[in-house]
Write an enzyme that holds these catalytic residues in place. Structure first.
Site, PDB file in Angstrom:
ATOM      1  N   TYR A 210       1.197  -0.374  -0.373  1.00 50.04           N
ATOM      2  CA  TYR A 210      -0.094  -0.095  -0.010  1.00 50.04           C
ATOM      3  C   TYR A 210       0.748   1.221   0.320  1.00 50.04           C
ATOM      4  O   TYR A 210       1.384   1.218   1.066  1.00 50.04           O
ATOM      5  CB  TYR A 210      -0.750  -0.167   1.226  1.00 50.04           C
ATOM      6  CG  TYR A 210      -1.990   1.166   1.172  1.00 50.04           C
ATOM      7  CD1 TYR A 210      -2.959   1.296   0.076  1.00 50.04           C
ATOM      8  CD2 TYR A 210      -1.634   2.303   2.236  1.00 50.04           C
ATOM      9  CE1 TYR A 210      -3.347   2.627   0.721  1.00 50.04           C
ATOM     10  CE2 TYR A 210      -2.495   3.108   2.559  1.00 50.04           C
ATOM     11  CZ  TYR A 210      -3.029   3.355   1.519  1.00 50.04           C
ATOM     12  OH  TYR A 210      -4.128   4.669   1.274  1.00 50.04           O
TER      13      TYR A 210
ATOM     14  N   ASP B 141       9.612   2.928  -0.211  1.00 50.76           N
ATOM     15  CA  ASP B 141       8.209   3.263   0.096  1.00 50.76           C
ATOM     16  C   ASP B 141       8.973   3.409   2.143  1.00 50.76           C
ATOM     17  O   ASP B 141       7.694   2.239   2.272  1.00 50.76           O
ATOM     18  CB  ASP B 141       7.095   3.265   0.275  1.00 50.76           C
ATOM     19  CG  ASP B 141       5.520   3.475   0.931  1.00 50.76           C
ATOM     20  OD1 ASP B 141       5.979   4.501   1.385  1.00 50.76           O
ATOM     21  OD2 ASP B 141       4.402   3.513   0.580  1.00 50.76           O
TER      22      ASP B 141
ATOM     23  N   LYS C  32       4.673   9.169   8.742  1.00 45.41           N
ATOM     24  CA  LYS C  32       4.372   8.801   9.704  1.00 45.41           C
ATOM     25  C   LYS C  32       5.211   9.107  11.298  1.00 45.41           C
ATOM     26  O   LYS C  32       4.719  10.104  11.117  1.00 45.41           O
ATOM     27  CB  LYS C  32       4.243   7.322   9.987  1.00 45.41           C
ATOM     28  CG  LYS C  32       2.769   6.495   8.583  1.00 45.41           C
ATOM     29  CD  LYS C  32       2.591   5.094   9.041  1.00 45.41           C
ATOM     30  CE  LYS C  32       1.301   5.886   8.674  1.00 45.41           C
ATOM     31  NZ  LYS C  32       1.548   4.732   6.875  1.00 45.41           N
TER      32      LYS C  32
HETATM   33  C1  LIG Z   1       0.211   5.344   5.621  1.00 53.00           C
HETATM   34  C2  LIG Z   1       1.040   4.675   4.525  1.00 53.00           C
HETATM   35  C3  LIG Z   1       1.265   5.254   3.311  1.00 53.00           C
HETATM   36  C4  LIG Z   1      -0.128   6.428   3.280  1.00 53.00           C
HETATM   37  O1  LIG Z   1       0.488   7.745   4.327  1.00 53.00           O
HETATM   38  P1  LIG Z   1      -0.607   8.446   4.760  1.00 53.00           P
HETATM   39  O2  LIG Z   1      -0.453   9.694   5.491  1.00 53.00           O
HETATM   40  O3  LIG Z   1      -2.338   7.793   5.280  1.00 53.00           O
HETATM   41  O4  LIG Z   1      -1.464   9.447   3.330  1.00 53.00           O
HETATM   42  C5  LIG Z   1       1.869   5.153   1.901  1.00 53.00           C
HETATM   43  N1  LIG Z   1       2.936   3.939   2.513  1.00 53.00           N
HETATM   44  C6  LIG Z   1       3.371   2.882   2.903  1.00 53.00           C
HETATM   45  C7  LIG Z   1       3.864   2.471   3.403  1.00 53.00           C
HETATM   46  C8  LIG Z   1       2.075   3.697   4.517  1.00 53.00           C
HETATM   47  O5  LIG Z   1       2.521   2.835   5.605  1.00 53.00           O
END
Ligand SMILES: *Cc1c(COP(=O)(O)O)cnc(C)c1O
Length: 434
Positions: free
Chosen positions: A147, A242, A270
């Site tokens: 994701y 990511d 995060k």
């Molecule tokens: C949480 C997450 C996102 C998205 O971040 P948001 O601040 O919710 O848009 C993208 N990539 C990874 C790996 C994530 O865990």
């Protein structure tokens, strides 16, 4: 266990009137584990208290950011100071933005320059635009179950809530855009090689969670990340890690520093916002200088790098920089992993526990979980019952089989012991029903 949820139920009913599904992000809705989410009153350290006064040990941590727990004194102090003495936003540069950029570039050897944004979604979306512009190619390759936020190109075979709710490829994404996203199986390098051999010259970037959290925790097989680095370099595509979830969580410099791999671009989020909205993307200077106003690739943000998020994030990073933090997180999470496994063994229930740093998932699966197929073969109905039994014992897990447990520095050994005991009881109770 005599817990009442009447006020949560009432508030949810009201929210359903005005907010789609009653929640502002689908993962919160408890759809796969029950009929209503808990409404939270407040958090403190490792604990959450819901609006009915029930207390929980929290393993969600706002889905990853709260590595210091709730309302850490340094974070609270930084936010207070910012609000009272600085201001919340200027839309003009401030010194702490450079401080944040400096810390990130020091922590991640692959990042020479970094641009702040307001969410992980924005970070990955912007990194893809940059990769497409830099390579002058359109296609991107992602992995099933990973994701990367909810931008159009990335909502194809996506993990997290999209996977939990059974909409991994969302309606509303134009066919043309969906067609530009290729997907491969995580940990299956041969499949990626095959795709590159057919259309390697059209691929702008490969994006992945180097350790996944959004189909549950799945570790990269030996050679997988190295193989991707080699392939992308050979075909002139960019490698994008990511690390929105793993950055500053599994180690100071993320997965890439531990594995000694230098992706071309990295996405963060995060933890670097300390619980406020944030995202960032960075990489080599020569690539990053294509972003406006240094270069032609447009990307902007009214609240990007705002003082509140930067203050909270910096306060967290300063705590994490202290020696011993990651060792402590590792030890606590390992005790938890061992405890969960032992409980499952005693109960005779197959539970595959994957751990990386302070992230962990216990899959109710018959085989080791090394890919998407194995993860999605898990018994989600069993998870649902387990989740409810844990909740009744005051343990707040992510409401999905396909998410990670996050341990924070606020968790104590007693918290972990209490959790292990609750899990043992829950599994014992489940076993009795087999
Ligand atoms: C949480 C997450 C996102 C998205 O971040 P948001 O601040 O919710 O848009 C993208 N990539 C990874 C790996 C994530 O865990």
């Amino acid at each position: 266990m005599g817990r009442s949820y009447t006020r949560s139920q009432a508030l949810f009913k009201e929210a359903l009137e005005y907010i789609p599904g009653g929640v502002n992000s689908p993962v919160r809705a408890f759809r796969s584990v029950g009929d209503h989410p808990l409404f939270i009153d407040h958090g403190a350290g490792s604990r959450l208290v819901d609006v009915d006064g029930n207390e929980y040990i929290d393993y969600v941590g706002s889905w990853g950011p709260l590595i210091l727990g709730h309302r850490h004194p340094q974070v609270v102090a930084a936010l207070k100071k910012c609000v009272e003495e600085t201001g919340t936003s200027f839309g003009a540069p401030t010194e702490i933005e450079t401080e944040m950029a400096r810390i990130i570039t020091r922590a991640f050897p692959s990042i020479e320059m970094v641009r702040m944004v307001n969410s992980g979604t924005e970070a990955t979306m912007s990194a893809l635009r940059l990769a497409r512009a830099y390579t002058n190619r359109d296609k991107i390759l992602k992995f099933e179950g990973c994701y990367h936020g909810h931008s159009d190109s990335l909502l194809i075979k996506a993990g997290s809530g999209a996977l939990t709710l059974g909409v991994p490829s969302s309606p509303g994404v134009p066919k043309d855009i969906a067609g530009g996203t290729l997907t491969a199986s995580f940990n299956h390098l041969a499949g990626v090689e095959e795709i590159f051999s057919r259309m390697g010259e059209e691929i702008a970037a490969v994006i992945l969670e180097p350790v996944t959290g959004n189909m549950g925790v799945v570790l990269p097989a030996p050679g997988f990340l190295e193989g991707l680095a080699e392939l992308t370099a050979r075909y002139g595509a960019l490698l994008i890690f990511d690390e929105v979830m793993t950055g500053f969580r599994v180690a100071w410099g993320g997965v890439q520093t531990q594995k000694d791999i230098r992706p071309d671009l990295t996405c963060l989020g995060k933890i670097i916002g300390g619980g406020l909205p944030v995202g960032a993307y960075g990489g080599r200077r020569e690539i990053m200088e294509n972003i406006a106003p240094a270069g032609p690739v447009y990307q902007a943000g009214t609240l990007s790098g705002n003082p509140l998020a930067m203050s909270a994030g910096l306060a967290v990073l300063k705590e994490l920089e202290k020696p011993g933090c990651y060792e402590r997180l590792d030890q606590l999470t390992e005790i938890l992993a061992q405890g969960l496994k032992a409980g499952a063994q005693k109960a005779g229930i197959p539970l595959r526990v994957n751990r990386y740093g302070s992230m962990l998932t216990g899959f109710f699966a018959a085989q080791e979980v090394k890919d998407y197929k194995a993860a999605t073969s898990s018994d989600t109905l069993l998870f649902k019952e387990y989740f409810q039994l844990m909740l009744a014992r005051g343990i707040y897990l992510a409401p999905s089989q396909f998410e990670a447990v996050f341990v924070s520095l606020a968790h104590s050994k007693e918290d972990i012991a209490q959790t292990v005991e609750a899990s043992e009881q829950a599994l014992h109770q489940l076993a009795a029903r087999f």
